[in-house]
Motif scaffolding. Structure first.
Motif, short mmCIF file in Angstrom:
data_model
loop_
_atom_site.label_atom_id
_atom_site.label_comp_id
_atom_site.label_asym_id
_atom_site.label_seq_id
_atom_site.Cartn_x
_atom_site.Cartn_y
_atom_site.Cartn_z
N GLN A 64 0.85 -1.20 0.00
CA GLN A 64 0.00 0.00 0.00
C GLN A 64 0.88 1.24 0.00
OE1 GLN A 64 -2.83 0.03 3.15
NE2 GLN A 64 -3.94 1.79 2.36
N ARG A 65 0.51 2.23 -0.86
CA ARG A 65 1.23 3.49 -0.93
C ARG A 65 0.60 4.50 0.02
NH1 ARG A 65 0.72 2.02 -6.48
NH2 ARG A 65 -0.94 3.53 -6.75
N ARG A 66 1.23 5.64 0.16
CA ARG A 66 0.75 6.66 1.09
C ARG A 66 -0.63 7.20 0.73
NH1 ARG A 66 6.28 10.19 1.77
NH2 ARG A 66 7.44 8.51 2.76
N ASP A 67 -0.95 7.22 -0.57
CA ASP A 67 -2.25 7.76 -0.99
C ASP A 67 -3.38 6.75 -0.83
OD1 ASP A 67 -1.66 6.00 -3.04
OD2 ASP A 67 -1.91 7.46 -4.65
N GLY A 68 -3.11 5.57 -0.32
CA GLY A 68 -4.14 4.56 -0.10
C GLY A 68 -4.25 3.55 -1.22
N ALA A 69 -3.71 3.85 -2.39
CA ALA A 69 -3.72 2.90 -3.50
C ALA A 69 -2.66 1.84 -3.24
CB ALA A 69 -3.45 3.61 -4.82
#
Length: 98
Positions: A64-69
């Motif tokens: 998971q990336r910081r933007d939620g994706a």
């Protein structure tokens, strides 16, 4: 000159067109996840349906990336996939370890 045009067209596709083809294929890919299976509908020219049983998958991982994706990987993955996450050619296999 007549024989050179097809070679130039194929060369241009190999350099540029494969990325557009891959992006188009990915934009038309649909995923469905239930409590029993994963269903993947994809295909560039014809529709292909793949069904994976969840109880037969050995590994499931989430990045998971910081933007939620993020990315969900089902099944074992090779360590080199973190450096090269997608195949370089549509339909090319991704490196896997068994």
């Amino acid at each position: 000159m007549l024989w050179g045009i097809p070679f130039v067209c194929v060369g241009l596709f190999m350099v540029f067109g494969r990325f557009y083809s891959d992006a188009h294929t990915r934009s038309r890919t649909l995923y469905g996840v239930t409590n029993e299976r994963i269903i993947i509908v994809s295909g560039l020219f014809s529709q292909q349906i793949k069904s994976l049983q969840l109880r037969t998958l050995t590994d499931v991982s989430l990045t998971q990336r910081r933007d939620g994706a993020g990315t969900i990987n089902f099944g074992p993955t090779h360590s080199m996939n973190s450096f090269f996450p997608a195949p370089s050619w549509p339909g090319a296999p991704v490196l896997r370890s068994d």
